[in-house]
Design a protein around this motif. Sequence first.
Motif, PDB file in Angstrom:
ATOM      1  N   PRO A  73       0.805  -1.217   0.000  1.00 23.07           N
ATOM      2  CA  PRO A  73       0.000   0.000   0.000  1.00 23.07           C
ATOM      3  C   PRO A  73       0.844   1.276   0.000  1.00 23.07           C
ATOM      4  CG  PRO A  73       0.052  -0.964   2.206  1.00 23.07           C
ATOM      5  CD  PRO A  73       0.725  -1.943   1.306  1.00 23.07           C
ATOM      6  N   PHE A  74       0.212   2.361  -0.468  1.00 20.66           N
ATOM      7  CA  PHE A  74       0.872   3.663  -0.491  1.00 20.66           C
ATOM      8  C   PHE A  74      -0.195   4.752  -0.429  1.00 20.66           C
ATOM      9  CE2 PHE A  74      -0.101   2.518  -4.849  1.00 20.66           C
ATOM     10  CZ  PHE A  74      -0.618   3.688  -5.390  1.00 20.66           C
ATOM     11  N   TYR A  75       0.226   5.972  -0.128  1.00 22.08           N
ATOM     12  CA  TYR A  75      -0.673   7.126  -0.059  1.00 22.08           C
ATOM     13  C   TYR A  75      -1.334   7.318  -1.415  1.00 22.08           C
ATOM     14  CZ  TYR A  75      -2.117  12.003   0.659  1.00 22.08           C
ATOM     15  OH  TYR A  75      -2.843  13.171   0.759  1.00 22.08           O
ATOM     16  N   GLY A  76      -2.644   7.037  -1.481  1.00 24.77           N
ATOM     17  CA  GLY A  76      -3.323   6.884  -2.749  1.00 24.77           C
ATOM     18  C   GLY A  76      -3.391   8.109  -3.629  1.00 24.77           C
ATOM     19  N   VAL A  77      -3.290   9.295  -3.043  1.00 19.78           N
ATOM     20  CA  VAL A  77      -3.404  10.524  -3.827  1.00 19.78           C
ATOM     21  C   VAL A  77      -2.272  10.638  -4.851  1.00 19.78           C
ATOM     22  CG1 VAL A  77      -3.522  13.057  -3.684  1.00 19.78           C
ATOM     23  CG2 VAL A  77      -4.625  11.661  -1.935  1.00 19.78           C
ATOM     24  N   ILE A  78      -1.180   9.936  -4.623  1.00 13.12           N
ATOM     25  CA  ILE A  78      -0.053   9.986  -5.563  1.00 13.12           C
ATOM     26  C   ILE A  78      -0.503   9.530  -6.952  1.00 13.12           C
ATOM     27  CG2 ILE A  78       2.252   9.075  -6.082  1.00 13.12           C
ATOM     28  CD1 ILE A  78       2.749   8.887  -3.078  1.00 13.12           C
ATOM     29  N   THR A  79      -1.467   8.628  -7.009  1.00 15.24           N
ATOM     30  CA  THR A  79      -1.969   8.154  -8.305  1.00 15.24           C
ATOM     31  C   THR A  79      -2.467   9.319  -9.150  1.00 15.24           C
ATOM     32  OG1 THR A  79      -2.634   6.051  -7.305  1.00 15.24           O
ATOM     33  CG2 THR A  79      -3.594   6.605  -9.447  1.00 15.24           C
TER      34      THR A  79
END
Length: 371
Positions: A73-79
Amino acid sequence: ENKLCFDLLQKRVRDIMIYFLREEVAKFLSDYCRSPKPLKPKNVVVMNGCGSLFSALAATLCDPEDAILIPSPFYGVITEDVGLYSSVKLHHVPLYSQVVRSDVRPFQLTVEKLENSLKEAKKEGLNIKALILLNPHNPLGEVYSSEEMISFLEFAKMHKLHVIVDEIYMLSVFNETDTFRSVLSLDGLPDPQRTHIIWGVSKDFAMSGMRVGMVYSENRDLVQALDQLGCFHGVPGPTQYQMAQLLRDRDWLNSEFLPENRQRLREAHSFMTEELKKLDIPFLHRSAGFFIWADLSKYLSEKTFAEELFLWRCFLKHKVLLSCGQAFSCVSPGWFRIIFTDQLHKLKLGLLIAHFHFSSCLLVVSPMEWD
């Protein structure tokens, strides 16, 4: 208002303010990242938040439809940050809650996993240009060791990948036994021309509304390209001045704000983890950031992402806001990010509401805590 000479003043004033802030940022990062040599102001780019930096870096390092590796998982806003106007894709390096093979902890990132994901991306016809690393990690709270970071950077160098290292939580490590080391503290980066470090004031200084982010890179071509995009992501002059004043106030930062902030983070984290233990909810016990990565899968009637979303909506209906694992591209259903950086009475109320409404949904599981 005299508008006759605005064209003469605009560039002059902007350049003075930006350079003034760049100098303070370079001094600040030199000290708090413990750089072996003073960092150079000319290698600093300042924009209105780290989201803008991700967007600008994607636009300058990649062509449309190129891809960037990122562990999930990662901080989704980066997408959205990298894809919105650059059409750059993220290729996930999946990390699992189960400890398998040579792993020693859940959601562990290894060079082997990076290699496997890169091979898969190439098979899919993707052109991988870069790797994004979050350290400290959001949402895991993981703090990677210097040895781990060097191994990841060596991997990137071998494959000629740029590395974007997001260190936005570097001053929010609240356990004295855990040591965070910025990649800027390393005596020598494996590939300095392809290593770019991001930091911002929104997290460590609890100033999310003050959109100020910065990237440090020794790649002069990249810095000049980012400067050209600065007109779309500028920081207002008064904000630059305020930030410069804050960054230079080392006595207050070192003697008052940073120690008190860490203490409050430590106390709030301790309260929340103790409550999770009482509820027999597994979680990652980490000591960085504002959040706890907790396994609420025992509240799911079946372990699917549809049930995870249903549970999230139940929380939301009763005014308890958590972030479900899908928002972070987690591959295991049931994981949620719990923010603990709020007033104690609000944390107690949220726990009370959650426990009251969802205790009937509990499935029988053995209590545990991830170490």
